[in-house]
Design an enzyme around this catalytic site. Structure first.
Site, PDB file in Angstrom:
ATOM      1  N   CYS A 327      39.059  11.906  11.346  1.00 32.58           N
ATOM      2  CA  CYS A 327      39.664  11.615  10.047  1.00 32.58           C
ATOM      3  C   CYS A 327      40.451  10.298  10.082  1.00 32.58           C
ATOM      4  O   CYS A 327      39.853   9.226  10.108  1.00 32.58           O
ATOM      5  CB  CYS A 327      40.509  12.797   9.588  1.00 32.58           C
ATOM      6  N   HIS A 411      36.574  17.167   9.448  1.00 31.45           N
ATOM      7  CA  HIS A 411      37.295  17.996  10.415  1.00 31.45           C
ATOM      8  C   HIS A 411      36.356  18.962  11.135  1.00 31.45           C
ATOM      9  O   HIS A 411      36.044  20.028  10.603  1.00 31.45           O
ATOM     10  CB  HIS A 411      38.400  18.779   9.715  1.00 31.45           C
ATOM     11  N   GLU A 413      37.072  20.780  13.576  1.00 28.24           N
ATOM     12  CA  GLU A 413      37.811  21.979  13.980  1.00 28.24           C
ATOM     13  C   GLU A 413      38.002  22.947  12.823  1.00 28.24           C
ATOM     14  O   GLU A 413      38.471  24.066  13.013  1.00 28.24           O
ATOM     15  CB  GLU A 413      39.173  21.577  14.552  1.00 28.24           C
TER      16      GLU A 413
END
Length: 440
Positions: A327, A411, A413
């Site tokens: 990001c 993202h 994750e």
């Protein structure tokens, strides 16, 4: 007809309020249907704790509009407040995630922004201690259509309204979030002011929005840690991505905290990494003295052009050890390589963005949260765009193999969001492993 007759008789029965049982018959053709209506005791109190002073009688047992959202385009949206009270300025963005409002509240990348949830019903699972993505809430406020008055989740320990009030975060509900979202999609992200202060006029609030800006402001320094620390929290076995249970720490990763989410650290730890988290201003020379096998540049809020010190740090590290940017880290890498970033119309915020991995010709559904993007045409020779957002064709990932660089605009994750992109952590591990073998 039987049901209607029974209902009418129940409402018109002068003995309503006492417990009684009455049997009725209803003839259908040659058959006679017998049913029983049980009239429960209902003590109807004539008192009410809510008073409607304008009517001079007992009033409505519900909250009335007590706050305003004034946007920079001059529109005024009346709503009801929850959480903290006061007046707050922020940039309004919409998030299309269907779940995970607690992870969104604690994502540091939302610093300075009002998050409008397009999912209309928020708060029904309450708050729990396991879903925090940072130690506090950094967003400016929360905008929802319908706030759940009750919670139903076995992990719930607190109501959303109480949670926000303790953290001095404003929230509003009972507002037309669909209409505001359409406006943001048409006009782009808008500055706005939330206020429960009746003494401030709409004109006052509008002027506040015009005098405030999020562009060119360093928001990273306000969300980063103040000193280095080692991530020691255990990754529980219940997490499905825990693929390295019992495996020793094979690699040392220095993670720059530009607003890092806990789940990034959990992902790396579960892959067998020892992680040292350092502040956003940590000198590159000090990071390299730690002899890391790799460096992670994390997510974070705001404009990457507003943090030239971070870009300079990235420049001094790339080419020396493998690096992975997520990001904000992706945007800083783009600038460090000589590329340009730009502010998007309304950004990407949600857990359902389709991304194509150009190398594998594979589509992933991703979680995203950013208002800026890298211009792929500005990147130097040797840099490759590896992922593309299928909604607007923006750059969603890049690599520079000669310098051991990889990055993603979104993202991997998740938290909240899908786990389609879990494999990139394995790619980072492989890149560190190969670099380590070459150095030996």
């Amino acid at each position: 007809m039987a049901t209607r007759a029974a209902t009418t008789s129940l409402l018109s029965n002068p003995s309503f309020g006492s417990s009684s049982r009455r049997t009725s018959q209803h003839k259908t053709g040659n058959a006679v249907r017998v049913f029983t209506v049980i009239q429960c005791s209902a003590s109807l109190s004539t008192s009410n704790s809510f008073t409607d002073t304008t009517q001079g009688r007992k009033g409505k047992p519900w909250k009335i509009a007590d706050t305003r959202l004034v946007l920079e385009d001059g529109s005024v949206w009346n709503a009801k407040s929850f959480g903290a009270s006061g007046t707050q300025v922020g940039e309004v963005v919409f998030n299309t995630s269907l779940t995970g409002y607690q992870e969104i509240l604690t994502d540091p990348s939302y610093a300075g922004q009002f998050v409008l949830m397009t999912n209309p019903h928020i708060g029904n699972t309450g708050i729990n201690v396991d879903d925090e993505e940072s130690q506090q809430c950094f967003l400016a406020g929360l905008v929802v259509r319908s706030l759940s008055m009750s919670t139903s989740n076995w992990r719930c320990t607190e109501h959303l309204s109480d949670y926000l009030a303790k953290r001095n975060i404003m929230g509003i509900y009972d507002v037309d979030t669909r209409a505001i979202t359409r406006r943001l999609r048409q006009d782009g992200s808008l500055r706005g002011v939330l206020s429960t202060d009746a003494s401030k006029t709409d004109k006052d609030l509008l002027e506040m929005s015009h005098n405030w800006s999020i562009v060119g402001v360093d928001l990273i320094s306000g969300v980063s840690c103040s000193a280095p620390y080692e991530w020691v929290d255990k990754t529980g076995s219940e997490w499905e991505f825990n693929t390295a249970s019992g495996v020793g720490k094979r690699f040392h990763v220095v993670a720059y905290d530009f607003g890092i989410k806990h789940n990034i650290l959990r992902r790396l730890a579960s892959a067998g990494c020892k992680i040292t988290v350092v502040p956003s201003t940590w000198p590159a020379s000090e990071a390299l003295k730690m002899k890391p096998d790799g460096v992670l540049f994390s997510n974070g809020p705001g404009d990457p052009s507003a943090v030239p010190y971070a870009v300079e740090t990235v420049k001094q590290i790339i080419g020396k050890v493998p690096v992975f940017g997520i990001c904000m880290g992706h945007q800083l890498l783009g600038q460090a390589l000589g590329g340009k970033t730009f502010k998007m119309k309304f950004g990407h915020h949600g857990g359902n963005h389709p991304v194509r991995d150009i190398r594998k010709n594979r589509v992933e559904i991703s979680a995203q949260n950013h208002n800026y993007a890298v211009d792929p045409d500005s990147l130097p020779e040797g840099a490759q765009m590896t992922h593309i957002n299928l909604n607007d064709k923006s750059c969603a990932g890049l690599a520079f193999p000669a310098l051991n660089i990889m990055s993603l605009q979104y993202h991997p994750e998740a938290s909240p969001g899908p786990h389609d992109s879990d494999s990139v952590f394995g790619e980072f591990i492989s890149m560190m492993e190969q670099a380590k073998q070459k150095a030996e």
